[in-house]
Design a protein around this motif. Sequence first.
Motif, mmCIF file in Angstrom:
data_model
loop_
_atom_site.group_PDB
_atom_site.id
_atom_site.type_symbol
_atom_site.label_atom_id
_atom_site.label_comp_id
_atom_site.label_asym_id
_atom_site.label_seq_id
_atom_site.Cartn_x
_atom_site.Cartn_y
_atom_site.Cartn_z
ATOM 1 N N HIS A 152 33.102 40.675 43.110
ATOM 2 C CA HIS A 152 32.285 39.855 42.214
ATOM 3 C C HIS A 152 31.776 38.608 42.934
ATOM 4 N N SER A 156 27.947 37.707 43.491
ATOM 5 C CA SER A 156 27.461 36.423 42.963
ATOM 6 C C SER A 156 26.736 35.622 44.033
ATOM 7 N N LEU A 177 24.435 40.351 37.308
ATOM 8 C CA LEU A 177 25.893 40.295 37.428
ATOM 9 C C LEU A 177 26.573 40.983 36.242
#
Length: 223
Positions: A152, A156, A177
Amino acid sequence: MTDRADTQALLRLVTWMSPAFPIGAFSYSGGLEQAAHDGQVTDALGLSRWLRALIAHGSSWNDAVLLAESYRAFGDPSRLDAVREVAEALAGSRERHMETTLQGEAFLTAAAHWPHSVLETLTGVVAYPVAVGAVAGAHRTGLEPALAAYLHATASNLVSVAIRCGVTGQTHGVGVLAALEPVIADVAGLAASSTLDDLGSATILAEISALRHETLHSRLFRS
């Protein structure tokens, strides 16, 4: 682990994967800047496809496999050194090597705020996923949560790169996302049971973009 220990582990992962953690991730694009320059990634949909490919079949998948092996090997110096060497060998370009090793070095330096003997075990050139995996393993954060947090954070950062390159805006970036959550969860689960035999990528255009970025004349990012 107790509930309190679970919370502590979560807090550490959140801190280690935060944009505020001083590893300089904001200065690297992993070739995405070149892809945007070449018109290969031009909008949120293209960005989403690019990131999905990296996570499931590209450099992010390999990072996840390396992280998982390092997590399991944190207490075995010879095994950890072996995965460290494999990780460095997989850096297929000058900029990729710089990106992963400098972030790995910076991560270990900052992780000294959470003292553990594993920091003394990791010597020489240490790729970023190896550093994260070994430290997370030493602190028993849970392998799958560590993988999900790492993937993640990587996604990001690349969304932030795309925003700064004018590919998409913040609202659509957040949407990218959100849509990646199932992919990240699935890949984290797969990587948690992986071995080094599962290393391999098929994102040829991304690899070429990372190589071509070395000669990009006007740039915002180091890779």
